[in-house]
Design an enzyme around this catalytic site. Structure first.
Site, PDB file in Angstrom:
ATOM      1  N   CYS A  12      -0.712  -7.815  -1.092  1.00 39.65           N
ATOM      2  CA  CYS A  12      -0.677  -6.668  -0.155  1.00 39.65           C
ATOM      3  C   CYS A  12       0.491  -6.782   0.816  1.00 39.65           C
ATOM      4  CB  CYS A  12      -1.941  -6.619   0.700  1.00 39.65           C
ATOM      5  SG  CYS A  12      -3.472  -6.672  -0.196  1.00 39.65           S
TER       6      CYS A  12
ATOM      7  N   ASP B 261       0.824  -1.214   0.000  1.00 41.76           N
ATOM      8  CA  ASP B 261       0.000   0.000   0.000  1.00 41.76           C
ATOM      9  C   ASP B 261       0.856   1.261   0.000  1.00 41.76           C
ATOM     10  OD1 ASP B 261      -1.839  -1.963   0.434  1.00 41.76           O
ATOM     11  OD2 ASP B 261      -2.671  -1.123   2.282  1.00 41.76           O
TER      12      ASP B 261
ATOM     13  N   ASP C  43      -5.412  -4.557  -6.428  1.00 39.32           N
ATOM     14  CA  ASP C  43      -4.866  -5.916  -6.480  1.00 39.32           C
ATOM     15  C   ASP C  43      -5.800  -7.020  -5.990  1.00 39.32           C
ATOM     16  OD1 ASP C  43      -4.451  -4.783  -3.998  1.00 39.32           O
ATOM     17  OD2 ASP C  43      -2.396  -5.500  -3.757  1.00 39.32           O
TER      18      ASP C  43
ATOM     19  N   HIS D 159      -7.749  -0.136  -3.712  1.00 44.81           N
ATOM     20  CA  HIS D 159      -6.617  -0.988  -4.120  1.00 44.81           C
ATOM     21  C   HIS D 159      -6.986  -1.926  -5.269  1.00 44.81           C
ATOM     22  CE1 HIS D 159      -4.926  -0.168   0.133  1.00 44.81           C
ATOM     23  NE2 HIS D 159      -4.795   0.865  -0.678  1.00 44.81           N
TER      24      HIS D 159
ATOM     25  N   SER E 122     -12.268  -7.609   1.387  1.00 44.74           N
ATOM     26  CA  SER E 122     -13.369  -8.456   0.932  1.00 44.74           C
ATOM     27  C   SER E 122     -12.919  -9.901   0.694  1.00 44.74           C
ATOM     28  CB  SER E 122     -13.903  -7.884  -0.383  1.00 44.74           C
ATOM     29  OG  SER E 122     -12.940  -8.100  -1.401  1.00 44.74           O
TER      30      SER E 122
ATOM     31  N   ASP F  61      -2.490   5.749  -2.868  1.00 47.47           N
ATOM     32  CA  ASP F  61      -1.865   4.609  -2.208  1.00 47.47           C
ATOM     33  C   ASP F  61      -1.112   3.853  -3.301  1.00 47.47           C
ATOM     34  OD1 ASP F  61      -3.163   5.307   0.123  1.00 47.47           O
ATOM     35  OD2 ASP F  61      -4.181   3.368   0.382  1.00 47.47           O
TER      36      ASP F  61
ATOM     37  N   ARG G  30     -16.364  -7.012 -10.567  1.00 50.23           N
ATOM     38  CA  ARG G  30     -15.961  -5.614 -10.750  1.00 50.23           C
ATOM     39  C   ARG G  30     -15.396  -5.418 -12.158  1.00 50.23           C
ATOM     40  NH1 ARG G  30     -12.200  -5.728  -5.272  1.00 50.23           N
ATOM     41  NH2 ARG G  30     -13.895  -5.922  -3.763  1.00 50.23           N
TER      42      ARG G  30
HETATM   43  N1  NVA Z   1     -10.029  -3.401  -0.685  1.00 49.71           N
HETATM   44  C1  NVA Z   1     -10.037  -4.345  -1.755  1.00 49.71           C
HETATM   45  C2  NVA Z   1      -8.648  -4.790  -2.119  1.00 49.71           C
HETATM   46  C3  NVA Z   1      -7.919  -5.585  -1.133  1.00 49.71           C
HETATM   47  C4  NVA Z   1      -6.576  -6.030  -1.612  1.00 49.71           C
HETATM   48  C5  NVA Z   1     -10.919  -5.510  -1.390  1.00 49.71           C
HETATM   49  O1  NVA Z   1     -11.170  -5.706  -0.218  1.00 49.71           O
HETATM   50  O2  NVA Z   1     -11.381  -6.207  -2.273  1.00 49.71           O
END
Ligand code: NVA
Length: 379
Positions: A357, A112, A252, A250, A305, A202, A269
């Site tokens: 991450c 990050d 990734d 983020h 998530s 970030d 997404r």
């Molecule tokens: N915040 C995002 C990315 C985590 C790497 C999620 O929770 O899917």
């Protein structure tokens, strides 16, 4: 155990070239963050009232550290040099001339904070007050690299003021009154809490593809932040990307390059900017939709998530580390020709993410290549 690289050279242009030196985070002392204007940490489903903060339970921290240490061992065994951050007391109150904040966050996710582009490491601006001082945990390592590698370029992006001008006035009151549909529509329009008063980003908003950097406009990276990166890297092509998500944070767990010509795409997404898909298609890149995640719910006290299922670490274009519960994801990657290394990591989720991450590249073999010679005008 394979011989680890001793010489320090900072060099990494993409997410897939052979990895030889990496930073792996730590869970020690991580805090459930105190309230601040940028974000609402909502753990009501976990039985924790909004606004409650303090150190994560010791038992959770120990379990997370066990998995992080195990992951570091796996990497070392494969000849990858692993460095770790130096923890400070994240529970102490912090302040700048502009604001006070009850605590910091932690240092599990170096991805990050640190953006490696070739021989440069950029300390990101970050966009939460709780994460303002997080760069300090990496300073001993960056100082060392600076001494040992005469070509290492070390850059700290302008520290944001994060005063009340940085946040839209009354944002949260209004946001809570919106319908679910309107929240989704606002996400699609890129309307979140931050203003454009100062550049914010970030490092984990960036997916590196050699000469092309895909930067996600999101709840942690504003348009000024993307513009700052564009000016910082004039020899690169910086593409603003967005994905269909109400509160994106983020890239990734959304858009993950696996090797030249292949990207893993989150099944929920999809890209909101058509040029993203056009650019990939025009240059013969294949996009595969990720497998169904193993978990139906996010981890306890996690801000991340279930899509951590695709937050994987590519060790080289034929080898990938995947969270060991994610059987379907592993199978899919196996079919795509990868050697898959299962790594138990679910207990780390609450500390800020998954395998990607938890790492930041220092050295990958290879140089800057152009994987998208056919560009889409204006993208
Ligand atoms: N915040 C995002 C990315 C985590 C790497 C999620 O929770 O899917």
């Amino acid at each position: 155990m394979a011989e680890q690289r001793k010489k320090t050279v900072v060099n990494s242009w993409n997410e897939w070239d052979p990895l030889k030196h990496v930073i792996v985070g730590r869970a020690d002392g991580t805090m459930m963050p105190a309230p601040e204007p940028a974000v609402e940490w909502d753990f009501r489903k976990d039985g924790i009232p909004v606004g409650m903060h303090g150190r994560f339970p010791k038992e959770m921290e120990d379990k997370a550290n066990e998995q992080l240490d195990h992951f570091a061992k796996i990497l070392k065994k494969r000849g990858i040099r692993v460095d770790r951050p130096t923890v400070f007391d994240f529970g102490q109150e912090i302040q700048t001339p502009d604001w006070k904040q009850k605590s910091s966050f932690g240092c599990m996710p170096p991805r990050d904070v640190l953006l490696t582009v070739g021989n440069e490491i950029v300390e990101a601006t970050m966009s939460y007050r709780t994460r303002w001082f997080e760069y300090i945990v990496y300073r001993p390592l960056l100082e060392q690299y600076f001494k040992e590698d005469p070509n290492f370029r070390w850059i700290s992006a302008p520290k944001p003021r994060l005063t009340e001008r940085t946040y839209k006035k009354g944002f949260w009151e209004e946001y809570h009154g919106l319908s679910a549909e309107e929240k989704i529509r606002r996400g699609r329009r890129g309307e979140w809490v931050h203003t454009e008063v100062e550049p914010l980003f970030d490092a984990a908003s960036v997916a590196r593809f050699g000469k092309d950097l895909f930067v996600e406009h999101s709840t942690v990276t504003n348009l000024s932040g993307i513009e700052w990166l564009r000016r910082q890297f004039p020899n690169h092509r910086v593409h603003k990307v967005m994905f269909d998500e109400e509160w994106p944070c983020h890239i990734d767990a959304t858009f993950v390059p696996l090797r030249p010509g292949l990207v893993l795409q989150n099944r929920k997404r999809s890209p909101l900017i058509k040029d993203t898909s056009d650019l990939l298609k025009k240059n013969g890149w294949e996009v595969v939709t990720c497998a169904e995640p193993a978990h139906k719910e996010k981890a306890y006290l996690s801000h991340c998530s279930i899509w951590l299922s695709m937050n994987l670490l590519v060790l080289d274009p034929k080898t990938v580390c995947v969270e060991s519960d994610e059987k379907a994801q592993m199978e899919q990657l196996d079919k795509l020709g990868f050697e898959v290394i299962p790594v138990p990591f679910w207990d780390v989720s609450a500390f800020g993410g998954g395998l990607h991450c938890a790492t930041a590249d220092v050295y990958r073999e290879g140089k800057c290549e152009d994987y998208f010679p056919k560009q889409v005008e204006g993208f």
